[in-house]
Design an enzyme around this catalytic site. Structure first.
Site: not given
Lengths: 335, 319
Positions: B47, B116
């Site tokens: 990322e 998450h």
């Protein structure tokens, strides 16, 4: 810590024609005099905050830019004044940014570490160590996307090579064969921490080996060695073969920034580099030994450059501060 | 996305599994076939690297759409979102823009646990140099995403995984663009203003349904845009209802609901009959257990109860 021995270059640098030698000399001398003046202005309180001088490392960016193609782009970290001058930015605009004035490249809103010139394809000037590396492969990605034949020159220090995002960048650059040359300016100290205390392994140029990226260690105090290495690496990247790593062994004479007394190294070590390896002295000796220019000619170059730096310093101190209304501009582009 | 990629060859999509896999949530289904691997770029799981790469490409004028498989992973890349994308225009005195879109599902999904399930609305809405939107309906998603791609600034588009599975009507017009900074009054009412965005709009609507049966008419506002914030629409609504309750999925401390309350107090204090209030996610990492997860997130019943209290109505079954 002792300075690491330098390996000889794999290829003997071809001696460029006289006019090119003089260009290299002028470019390095401009950076040297500019940085000395910046140091003075800092001492006078005209420049504040962080200010990282490039004195000693001039041969690196000068040799690289000598081989830059017309569409190449350049990005570096916060030790960026030399890169801007070598990319052709106006010393007045750079110095006025250091003093935080409206005549600066960022109109006083960026400062020493954050300067840009889209016209010169110079993309900063970034203050976060290592962040310029993925940004830089993004420049390479854009060259490839547009097919404009350009190569991204991505500079990083020996400290930045330990950031994880550098390896994320090596991976993608190699995977997609992006036209990028990574220039590791190894000045032996990551701020105050010597290479041996922060970097495992011997050669930083080998850090791309796992990704299949070729690397070379170069005498970064010799502008002709840098120039010929630049030619090889840029040709490789431009031909579509992918990224290349050049580890430039160099040395900064001053502290990491203006606020660093540099007590982590000996005076003898600094004197040895300054007296016996100085890139500007070395090129001057070549100019004289090859009768490229006489003493009077050298003095004339010196005089011209001092005048241009004095003019930059004058501009930087007389250019007005940005208007108060500038506080609120340039946050967003108008849609 | 496909319409915008047809319209502008400088627009490209990059992220994990966006190409050959057709998108982890199938958002990019078919794009690789139509636009090829040059413009639909499968990245490694990296990322920070690909976000930085995309910002660098955007400095040169390309218009990347960066997909985060979920916004939780944007934390790996937040340095580039703030220091590279949001600040460069300002630091360059207006020379360099960063026309880029960061998009992906944000907030709690279902039973995926704390790492998450986080709402980043207030994180990104905090930062000058960014625009932040959070679509609720499919029309929002189309109109706001198109606006984001066409905008010359970095835009964070906070989508929602649970909304991916819901069906709404979508305008066919390829130029259906929703302007930033304009909230939508989803349902008009006179007794209390319920403010929400993304999936919480549905929660607010469900609460409003319950309240209606009790004689409380709630005005439900879909914020759509978190930065800039359409405070004018909220002020106008409060001038009518005299009460405001914000429903935020994220944590309460220093959240967007707190910001809305502060601005309403500054702008509409004299119109208020009750303190501006909020129902937020519980101030804990999101638990996995089904019962605890439900307790941690705003539910229609908790929103209805808070609204009742603001309207000085007895709680259901109360005295």
């Amino acid at each position: 810590m002792a300075v690491k021995p330098r390996q000889p270059d794999p290829a003997t640098p071809a001696t460029p024609p006289p006019e090119e030698l003089l260009r290299l000399y002028r470019s390095m001398l401009l950076i040297r005099r500019f940085e000395e003046k910046a140091g003075q202005l800092y001492g006078m309180g005209q420049i504040n905050g962080f200010c990282h001088l490039y004195i000693g490392q001039e041969a690196v960016v000068t040799g690289m830019q000598a081989m830059a193609g017309p569409t190449d782009s350049c990005i570096t970290s916060y030790r960026d004044h030399g890169h801007m001058l070598a990319c052709g930015l106006d010393p007045k605009g750079v110095m006025a940014e250091l003093t935080g004035r409206s005549g600066g490249y960022s109109r006083g809103k960026g400062g020493s570490m954050h300067m840009f010139s889209r016209d010169h394809r110079f993309y900063g000037g970034h203050g976060i160590v290592g962040a310029q590396v993925p940004l830089g492969i993004g420049l390479g990605f854009a060259h490839q996307y547009r097919g404009d034949g350009g190569v991204a020159h991505v500079y990083l220090g020996d400290g930045a090579v330990n950031q994880g995002q550098v390896y994320e960048s090596f991976n993608m650059a190699a995977l997609w064969k992006l036209p990028v040359v990574f220039v590791i300016e190894n000045n032996l100290y990551a701020m105050g921490t010597a290479s041996a205390r922060h970097a495992a392994g011997d050669e930083l140029c080998a850090r791309g080996a796992a990704y299949g990226i070729p690397g070379e260690r170069i005498d970064g105090m010799n502008v002709l060695s840098v120039r010929s290495a630049a030619a090889r690496a840029l040709a490789y990247a431009r031909a579509g073969a992918g990224p290349f790593i050049l580890e430039m062994m160099t040395y900064r004479y001053r502290g990491h920034s203006m606020s660093d007394p540099a007590k982590y190294r000996s005076k003898e070590e600094v004197s040895e580099m300054r007296d016996n390896h100085d890139p500007i002295d070395r090129l001057r000796q070549i100019l004289q030994s090859q009768n490229v220019i006489d003493e009077a000619g050298l003095k004339e170059i010196d005089r011209t450059i001092k005048a241009s730096v004095a003019a930059a310093a004058d501009f930087a101190q007389t250019s007005p501060e940005p208007a108060a209304s500038e506080l609120w501009t340039d946050v967003l582009s108008e849609a | 996305m496909a319409e915008e990629m047809r319209r502008d060859p400088d627009v490209f999509l990059m992220g994990e599994e966006v190409g050959q896999y057709q998108g982890a949530y199938k958002i990019s289904q078919g794009l690789l076939d139509e636009f090829g691997p040059k413009r639909v770029v499968d990245t490694p799981i990296t990322e920070m690297g690909f976000t930085g790469l995309a910002c660098g490409a955007a400095f040169t004028g390309l218009k990347p759409i960066v997909e985060f498989m979920t916004f939780n992973f944007s934390l790996q890349a937040i340095d580039h979102i703030l220091n590279s994308a949001a600040k460069t225009r300002y630091m360059s005195g207006g020379q360099l823009s960063c026309p880029i879109v960061f998009r992906g599902p944000n907030g709690a999904a279902a039973r995926v646990g704390a790492q998450h399930s986080q709402d980043f609305s207030s994180w990104y809405a905090h930062c000058p140099g960014l625009k932040v939107v959070a679509p609720w309906s499919a029309a929002d998603a189309k109109g706001l995403l198109k606006a984001a791609i066409r905008d010359p600034n970095p835009v964070v588009v906070l989508e929602n995984e649970l909304l991916y599975g819901q069906t709404f009507d979508v305008p066919d017009d390829p130029d259906f663009v929703l302007p930033f900074g304009q909230a939508e009054i989803v349902q008009s009412g006179r007794d209390i203003t319920l403010v929400a965005w993304s999936r919480m709009v549905q929660v607010a609507l469900d609460a409003a349904q319950t309240l209606k049966a009790e004689g409380i008419e709630a005005e439900v506002i879909n914020l759509r845009s978190l930065r800039p914030l359409d405070i004018d629409t909220l002020v106008t609504s409060v001038q009518k209802t005299n009460r405001i309750l914000t429903v935020e999925e994220g944590w309460p401390v220093a959240g967007l609901a707190a910001e809305i309350a502060a601005q309403i107090v500054e702008r509409a204090f004299d119109w208020l009959d009750a303190p501006p209030s909020r129902v937020c996610g519980a101030d804990v990492p999101l638990p996995y257990a089904a019962n605890l997860e439900q307790l941690a997130l705003p539910q229609p019943a908790t929103v209805a109860a808070a609204a009742r209290a603001l309207c000085n109505r007895p709680s259901e079954g109360g005295a």
